[in-house]
Write a protein that holds these residues in place. Structure first.
Motif, PDB file in Angstrom:
ATOM      1  N   TYR A 228      -2.628 -20.751  28.731  1.00 56.60           N
ATOM      2  CA  TYR A 228      -1.239 -20.377  29.032  1.00 56.60           C
ATOM      3  C   TYR A 228      -1.156 -18.905  29.419  1.00 56.60           C
ATOM      4  CZ  TYR A 228       3.652 -19.198  27.988  1.00 56.60           C
ATOM      5  OH  TYR A 228       4.939 -18.724  28.046  1.00 56.60           O
TER       6      TYR A 228
ATOM      7  N   SER B 218       4.662 -22.705  25.542  1.00 56.35           N
ATOM      8  CA  SER B 218       5.649 -23.429  26.348  1.00 56.35           C
ATOM      9  C   SER B 218       6.009 -24.772  25.733  1.00 56.35           C
ATOM     10  CB  SER B 218       5.110 -23.643  27.771  1.00 56.35           C
ATOM     11  OG  SER B 218       4.016 -24.559  27.763  1.00 56.35           O
ATOM     12  N   THR B 219       5.157 -25.259  24.829  1.00 52.58           N
ATOM     13  CA  THR B 219       5.378 -26.569  24.208  1.00 52.58           C
ATOM     14  C   THR B 219       5.773 -26.449  22.739  1.00 52.58           C
ATOM     15  OG1 THR B 219       3.684 -27.485  25.669  1.00 52.58           O
ATOM     16  CG2 THR B 219       4.335 -28.831  23.797  1.00 52.58           C
TER      17      THR B 219
ATOM     18  N   ARG C 265      -0.276 -30.594  23.065  1.00 54.04           N
ATOM     19  CA  ARG C 265      -0.500 -29.310  23.737  1.00 54.04           C
ATOM     20  C   ARG C 265       0.136 -28.232  22.865  1.00 54.04           C
ATOM     21  NH1 ARG C 265      -1.985 -27.231  28.637  1.00 54.04           N
ATOM     22  NH2 ARG C 265      -0.888 -25.365  29.372  1.00 54.04           N
TER      23      ARG C 265
ATOM     24  N   THR D 279       8.930 -29.016  25.841  1.00 56.90           N
ATOM     25  CA  THR D 279       8.824 -28.691  24.427  1.00 56.90           C
ATOM     26  C   THR D 279       8.732 -29.968  23.605  1.00 56.90           C
ATOM     27  OG1 THR D 279      11.224 -28.615  24.239  1.00 56.90           O
ATOM     28  CG2 THR D 279      10.079 -26.534  24.683  1.00 56.90           C
ATOM     29  N   ILE D 280       8.280 -29.813  22.368  1.00 58.08           N
ATOM     30  CA  ILE D 280       8.104 -30.939  21.459  1.00 58.08           C
ATOM     31  C   ILE D 280       9.017 -30.720  20.255  1.00 58.08           C
ATOM     32  CG2 ILE D 280       6.213 -29.872  20.180  1.00 58.08           C
ATOM     33  CD1 ILE D 280       4.871 -32.599  20.017  1.00 58.08           C
TER      34      ILE D 280
END
Length: 505
Positions: free
Chosen positions: A47, A143-144, A139, A2-3
């Motif tokens: 994804y 999920s990110t 991305r 993750t970001i």
């Protein structure tokens, strides 16, 4: 992996900065948002495909996989495929967007706007490549980046683009403290419909969703609608709602006053539970010639050179019977200007639909430094407020900023509480809040100027805000006096061509 929000914002702003120099900052939004949206749906599609493979493995077929995808991406339209192009990249991107829109006619038709990607004078290939390279560092699948994080990133860009655009920002961005104040006053509930007739980038519609989420209520049953005259801005609004994971919405492009897009089966304007907007102030060319027979002009036709009360009457006409409420940002001039506007104001007050007037601090908006106000209307006012108008002076509740003043979260909450309780936030009766009977307003010739009914909240604000309002008031009285004088001179047969009339209406 993750970001963080800070990382996302930094990378998004780096993408925008790739355009700096050859592209005017006021045009950043035209190019950055479509690329962001395309990158998001492309990364998310990959994804979703991986999820389908994990679940079905070798048994996966096209029919099963289609159920995993929110949008259809035809072969050859994925981000990685197209951005690897080395010849006529801009033209290829244009064709890609057209193919994606055609493959998703119900949801994405026109969503990418009308930017001239192949016009190297508008966006040189070096700038376009810089934009792509910056987005390659991010991305954007679930999920990110979560929907909440991506929505916050979108809002971050909108705010920064507004700061870069200066006065032009008023066309697409309303300061979020004003949006939050309006939404907090109107309190949309699950299952209701919310409509913004001048929706800009969709900030008010998104805020209604966010308020329900934050209060733990089911936001998915809220239905949101908007109309926006500018094609690029309408596209930005649609992308904004998609990125905030909002499904049930309609954004239509067009001129709300000349051609309202939302009609019922009888051809009348549709009605909604909540109507909320920040229309362009004192719009000159708004289409007055079509309003003489328009049912929305139920209190009269506004002046041809000022459409403020056209927007007000459109919004009041769009309230649902029983549940309807309206919140609209207006310049202070609507509170006291004479002529046709005075008659419309008197009509609205006598019909007892105006519930509250909320004075805002000066210099909040990008398009103007003058103080504005909120007008709150209800189809059915609470019993204790029938025959009254609630005045709230929030003019002193701000912090000075470099370019615009800002309202803190506490300032916004204090005004929301003042509206719902009818009590002065600081416990000093009559200083900031007062419920005024209609008889008193009528005795003032239906003038709603804030200073007539409650004390000035702060001397510093009064110096600027009251002075600007007083100037506008005096200017309008001079214009009215000149009009009356010239009518009498003309009636007396005097040649008016020998007189020089200042054209400042």
């Amino acid at each position: 992996m993750t970001i963080t929000q800070q990382e996302l914002e930094s990378r998004l702003w780096a993408a925008a900065n790739a355009l700096r120099g050859p592209v005017d900052p006021a045009d950043f939004k035209t190019y950055v948002f479509p690329m962001l949206f395309w990158k998001w749906i492309s990364d998310t599609w990959v994804y979703e495909r991986e999820e389908a493979l994990d679940e079905y493995g070798d048994e996966l077929d096209d029919e099963i996989e289609a159920d995993f995808h929110r949008f259809e991406l035809p072969p050859g339209t994925m981000w990685d495929e197209v951005t690897a192009t080395v010849v006529n990249l801009g033209a290829t991107i244009t064709k890609t967007f057209q193919r994606i829109e055609k493959a998703n006619p119900k949801s994405l038709a026109g969503v990418f706007g009308d930017a001239s990607w192949g016009n190297k004078e508008r966006i040189p290939e070096s700038a376009l490549l810089g934009l792509i390279q910056a987005f390659n560092q991010i991305r954007l699948d679930p999920s990110t980046v979560s929907h909440d994080l991506l929505g916050a990133g979108y809002e971050y860009l909108l705010k920064n683009f507004a700061d870069e655009s200066g006065k032009k920002a008023g066309e697409f961005f309303t300061p979020r403290e004003v949006v939050n104040l309006l939404v907090g006053i109107l309190q949309p509930e699950p299952g209701e419909s919310v409509y913004d007739p001048t929706c800009g980038s969709g900030g008010m519609l998104v805020a209604t969703i966010n308020q329900l989420r934050e209060s733990g209520k089911d936001h998915r049953t809220l239905r949101v609608y908007g109309q926006e005259i500018n094609l690029t801005t309408a596209s930005i609004a649609r992308m904004n709602l998609f990125l905030h994971e909002i499904e049930d919405f309609e954004i239509k492009r067009g001129d709300t006053l000349r051609a309202p897009a939302f009609k019922d089966t009888r051809g009348a304007v549709r009605t909604f539970d909540v109507v909320i907007a920040n229309p362009p102030f004192s719009l000159a060319n708004w289409g007055a010639d079509r309003w003489a027979a328009d049912p929305r002009a139920f209190c009269g036709v506004p002046p041809a050179k000022n459409g403020d009360f056209a927007f007000v009457q459109h919004m009041v006409s769009s309230m649902n019977p029983g549940t309807g409420r309206v919140g609209v940002v207006m310049p202070h001039g609507v509170l006291f200007r004479g002529g046709a506007e005075a008659k419309i104001r008197q009509c609205l007050i006598k019909e007892d639909r105006l519930e509250a007037v909320v004075g805002l601090p000066p210099n909040l908006f990008y398009s103007t430094s003058i103080p504005a106000c909120l007008l709150i209307f209800r189809e059915r006012k609470p019993a204790e407020r029938k025959g009254h108008v609630l005045f709230i002076d929030g003019s002193a509740r701000f912090d000075k900023g470099k370019k615009q003043n800002v309202m803190s979260g506490d300032d916004v909450k204090a005004l929301i509480d003042a509206y719902h309780t009818g009590q002065d936030p600081d416990g000093e009766d009559g200083t900031e809040v007062r419920l005024v009977p209609l008889e008193e307003i009528e005795s003032n010739a239906f003038d709603l100027n804030m200073g007539r009914y409650i004390k000035v909240a702060a001397e510093e604000t009064a110096d600027l805000g009251a002075a600007l309002v007083a100037y506008a008031d005096a200017r309008q009285r001079r214009i009215d006096a000149e009009s009356a004088m010239f009518e009498r001179l003309a009636a007396a047969g005097i040649d008016l061509s020998i007189l020089e009339v200042p054209d400042d209406e």
